[in-house]
Design a protein around this motif. Structure first.
Motif, PDB file in Angstrom:
ATOM      1  N   UNK A  56      -9.084  -4.991   2.886  1.00 28.38           N
ATOM      2  CA  UNK A  56      -7.639  -3.674   3.071  1.00 28.38           C
ATOM      3  C   UNK A  56      -6.804  -3.988   3.435  1.00 28.38           C
ATOM      4  N   UNK A  57      -5.505  -2.724   3.247  1.00 30.46           N
ATOM      5  CA  UNK A  57      -4.819  -3.037   3.709  1.00 30.46           C
ATOM      6  C   UNK A  57      -4.745  -1.187   4.932  1.00 30.46           C
ATOM      7  N   UNK A  58      -4.787  -1.555   6.115  1.00 33.48           N
ATOM      8  CA  UNK A  58      -5.072   0.475   6.803  1.00 33.48           C
ATOM      9  C   UNK A  58      -3.629   0.490   6.965  1.00 33.48           C
ATOM     10  N   UNK A  65       1.539  -1.386  20.386  1.00 35.27           N
ATOM     11  CA  UNK A  65       0.734  -2.136  18.902  1.00 35.27           C
ATOM     12  C   UNK A  65      -0.410  -3.034  19.450  1.00 35.27           C
ATOM     13  N   UNK A  66      -0.996  -3.253  20.675  1.00 35.35           N
ATOM     14  CA  UNK A  66      -2.339  -4.058  21.404  1.00 35.35           C
ATOM     15  C   UNK A  66      -3.399  -3.271  20.067  1.00 35.35           C
ATOM     16  N   UNK A  67      -2.669  -1.655  20.046  1.00 36.36           N
ATOM     17  CA  UNK A  67      -4.273  -0.725  19.381  1.00 36.36           C
ATOM     18  C   UNK A  67      -4.558  -1.409  18.039  1.00 36.36           C
ATOM     19  N   UNK A  68      -3.203  -1.624  17.394  1.00 31.49           N
ATOM     20  CA  UNK A  68      -2.768  -2.084  16.028  1.00 31.49           C
ATOM     21  C   UNK A  68      -3.573  -3.465  15.893  1.00 31.49           C
ATOM     22  N   UNK A  69      -3.216  -4.603  17.007  1.00 28.90           N
ATOM     23  CA  UNK A  69      -3.311  -5.838  17.754  1.00 28.90           C
ATOM     24  C   UNK A  69      -5.298  -5.861  16.942  1.00 28.90           C
ATOM     25  N   UNK A  70      -5.907  -4.827  18.231  1.00 28.28           N
ATOM     26  CA  UNK A  70      -7.340  -5.106  18.207  1.00 28.28           C
ATOM     27  C   UNK A  70      -8.278  -4.436  16.763  1.00 28.28           C
ATOM     28  N   UNK A  94      -7.256  -8.970   7.071  1.00 32.89           N
ATOM     29  CA  UNK A  94      -7.028  -7.454   6.816  1.00 32.89           C
ATOM     30  C   UNK A  94      -6.205  -7.075   7.093  1.00 32.89           C
ATOM     31  N   UNK A  95      -5.076  -6.419   6.708  1.00 31.65           N
ATOM     32  CA  UNK A  95      -3.629  -5.509   7.357  1.00 31.65           C
ATOM     33  C   UNK A  95      -4.208  -4.359   7.876  1.00 31.65           C
ATOM     34  N   UNK A  96      -3.340  -4.126   8.627  1.00 30.77           N
ATOM     35  CA  UNK A  96      -2.449  -3.430   9.291  1.00 30.77           C
ATOM     36  C   UNK A  96      -0.979  -2.172   9.434  1.00 30.77           C
ATOM     37  N   UNK A  97      -0.952  -1.189   8.799  1.00 31.65           N
ATOM     38  CA  UNK A  97       0.515  -1.081   8.539  1.00 31.65           C
ATOM     39  C   UNK A  97       1.040   0.183  10.006  1.00 31.65           C
ATOM     40  N   UNK A  98       1.460  -0.390  10.721  1.00 30.73           N
ATOM     41  CA  UNK A  98       2.146   0.234  12.094  1.00 30.73           C
ATOM     42  C   UNK A  98       2.793   1.942  11.122  1.00 30.73           C
ATOM     43  N   UNK A 113       6.094  -4.662   2.572  1.00 32.91           N
ATOM     44  CA  UNK A 113       4.684  -4.944   2.818  1.00 32.91           C
ATOM     45  C   UNK A 113       4.796  -6.181   1.466  1.00 32.91           C
ATOM     46  N   UNK A 114       3.976  -5.858   0.499  1.00 34.23           N
ATOM     47  CA  UNK A 114       4.009  -6.761  -0.959  1.00 34.23           C
ATOM     48  C   UNK A 114       4.155  -8.533  -1.164  1.00 34.23           C
ATOM     49  N   UNK A 115       6.446  -8.041  -0.217  1.00 38.62           N
ATOM     50  CA  UNK A 115       6.376  -9.672  -0.373  1.00 38.62           C
ATOM     51  C   UNK A 115       6.261 -10.329   1.271  1.00 38.62           C
ATOM     52  N   UNK A 116       5.989  -9.975   2.365  1.00 40.28           N
ATOM     53  CA  UNK A 116       5.073 -10.230   3.052  1.00 40.28           C
ATOM     54  C   UNK A 116       3.646 -11.363   2.649  1.00 40.28           C
ATOM     55  N   UNK A 117       3.042  -9.926   1.878  1.00 44.51           N
ATOM     56  CA  UNK A 117       1.413 -10.728   1.729  1.00 44.51           C
ATOM     57  C   UNK A 117       1.650 -11.955   0.624  1.00 44.51           C
ATOM     58  N   UNK A 118       3.467 -11.505   0.175  1.00 44.21           N
ATOM     59  CA  UNK A 118       3.193 -12.967  -1.145  1.00 44.21           C
ATOM     60  C   UNK A 118       3.642 -14.684  -0.441  1.00 44.21           C
ATOM     61  N   UNK A 119       4.318 -13.935   0.389  1.00 48.86           N
ATOM     62  CA  UNK A 119       4.430 -15.138   1.256  1.00 48.86           C
ATOM     63  C   UNK A 119       3.027 -15.751   2.249  1.00 48.86           C
ATOM     64  N   UNK A 120       2.020 -15.666   1.985  1.00 49.28           N
ATOM     65  CA  UNK A 120       1.066 -16.408   2.259  1.00 49.28           C
ATOM     66  C   UNK A 120       0.017 -17.120   1.140  1.00 49.28           C
ATOM     67  N   UNK A 121       0.621 -17.343  -0.019  1.00 49.93           N
ATOM     68  CA  UNK A 121       0.230 -17.448  -1.138  1.00 49.93           C
ATOM     69  C   UNK A 121      -1.274 -17.725  -1.534  1.00 49.93           C
TER      70      UNK A 121
END
Ligand code: NAD
Length: 369
Positions: A56-58, A65-70, A94-98, A113-121
């Motif tokens: 999922x995307x949270x 940013x480091x907290x989001x990355x972790x 998994x994905x996180x939106x800050x 955000x959907x465009x970025x997901x799409x870019x991963x094919x």
């Protein structure tokens, strides 16, 4: 002599991102930024040996940013293990939106955000998580087909909670069989903490089997409603929950409720529930449950019904097939207890090993063509 720990520490300081990825061998991390919409997101792909990564995307207002990355690294790795043990051909991502989901979320942000997901094919397939609802999924879906867990009226599999609850119920029965030699839950005193979508459905299964169920939820109205339609008993004082006389404790609300404080109070024989990350510290509390004579059913094995449901959506959803797959959770739980006994290790570790073994073995098959 230079210790591996020292190398890890020094590379963390020099290059925190790749060093963090290498700690648990994450394959790819995508940082997404868009000044126009204000989107700041991270997509983490932990492992795709078994299949495309799914998780999922949270959306969360992380402090930095480091907290989001972790968080995204930890959550994506968890998805790899969960799907592997469930026998699914899915990897972990998994994905996180800050940002603050209440104030910063809108159509354009989610579509970007959907465009970025799409870019991963298709290497990453997204779904709902904390702070992201079905409306948001509709927006993401406008920009990419790599979405799962959609509501039924959008052609998706709908609420996964009934399948998750069924899996928790089966795991509980398997735990009973391991502990008492018989998988009947009749007459067993079971405390269900958190009567949300999963907890409610779980209580229905337990009441049908004539278990003695007590429930607690911070939402009193919800607790009263569930008590009324199921016949479960309400726990009036939250402070007494861990001290109650019970056979099974079922955490179905929050993580980290199995900790030093609660383990010193719990008198149950089994811990089995839907919540993620139940052990506050795997290394400490995974062993402490054994010392207390408690059988712990590893959370990501127990609550795999949700990901199983979403997996079947990718193939043209059929609830019967999803339920049939979820039934395997019973045997998987027993297999994990058997491995833990044979190898004299905590049950969470046996579950981790089972996940890693499958990835290693399937990885070899894939190398042959
Ligand atoms: P939910 O949000 O519908 O329900 C959670 C319930 O817990 C709510 O009723 C809430 O009021 C209650 N709660 C919150 N804090 C509490 C506290 N301190 N004490 C008692 N109750 C409290 O969530 P859900 O879908 O039922 O999921 C329950 C748990 O299972 C979550 O941890 C979730 O991450 C996990 N899980 C759910 C699924 C699924 O398919 N829904 C799949 C895998 C894991």
């Amino acid at each position: 002599m230079i210790e591996v720990q020292d190398i890890k520490k020094s590379s963390l300081a020099e290059n925190p991102v790749i060093a963090q990825m290498s700690l648990h061998n994450h394959e790819q991390v995508v940082f997404c930024n868009d000044n126009e919409t204000g989107l700041k997101a991270i997509i983490a792909i932990h492992n795709t040996v078994l299949g495309p990564s799914l998780g999922g995307t949270r959306m969360w207002a992380y402090n930095n940013e480091m907290e989001a990355l972790t968080d995204v690294l930890r959550l994506s790795r968890g998805m790899t293990y969960k799907s592997s043990v469930a026998g699914l051909n899915l990897g972990g991502g998994k994905a996180v939106i800050i940002g603050d989901a209440k104030t910063q979320k809108n159509e354009v942000l989610m579509r970007r955000f959907g465009k970025f997901v799409n870019s991963l094919s298709g290497k990453y397939i997204t779904a709902e998580d904390v702070g992201v609802n079905t409306r948001d999924m509709e927006y993401i879906k406008m920009e990419t087909d790599f979405v799962s867990g959609l509501p039924a009226n959008m052609g998706g599999s709908g609420d996964p909670s009934p399948v998750t609850a069924y899996g928790v119920y089966l795991s509980m029965k398997a735990s009973a069989k391991e502990k008492w030699g018989n998988d009947s839950l009749e007459g067993k005193k079971i405390v269900v903490q958190g009567i949300g979508n999963v907890g409610d459905n779980l209580v229905k299964h337990l009441m049908k089997e004539n278990a003695r169920v007590s429930i607690y939820d911070i939402h009193e109205d919800r607790m009263k409603a569930v008590a009324k339609h199921t016949g479960a008993e309400i726990i009036l004082d939250a402070n007494t929950l861990y001290d109650l006389d019970m056979d099974i404790y079922a955490p179905c609300a929050l993580g980290a409720t199995v900790n030093t404080d609660t383990l010193n109070r719990l008198k149950c024989s089994i811990i089995c529930g839907a919540a993620n990350n139940q052990l506050a510290d795997e290394n400490v509390h995974g062993k402490m449950v054994i010392e207390k004579g408690i059988l712990y059913a590893p959370d990501f094995v127990v609550n795999a019904g949700g990901i199983i449901n979403v997996f079947y959506e990718l193939q043209g959803y059929n609830r019967e097939r999803a339920m049939a797959h979820a039934e395997k959770i019973y045997q998987t739980t027993l297999n994990i207890f058997k491995t833990a006994k044979e190898q004299n290790i905590p049950t969470y570790m046996a579950a981790n090993r089972l996940a890693e073994k499958r990835i290693e073995e399937i990885g070899k098959v894939k190398l042959s063509f």
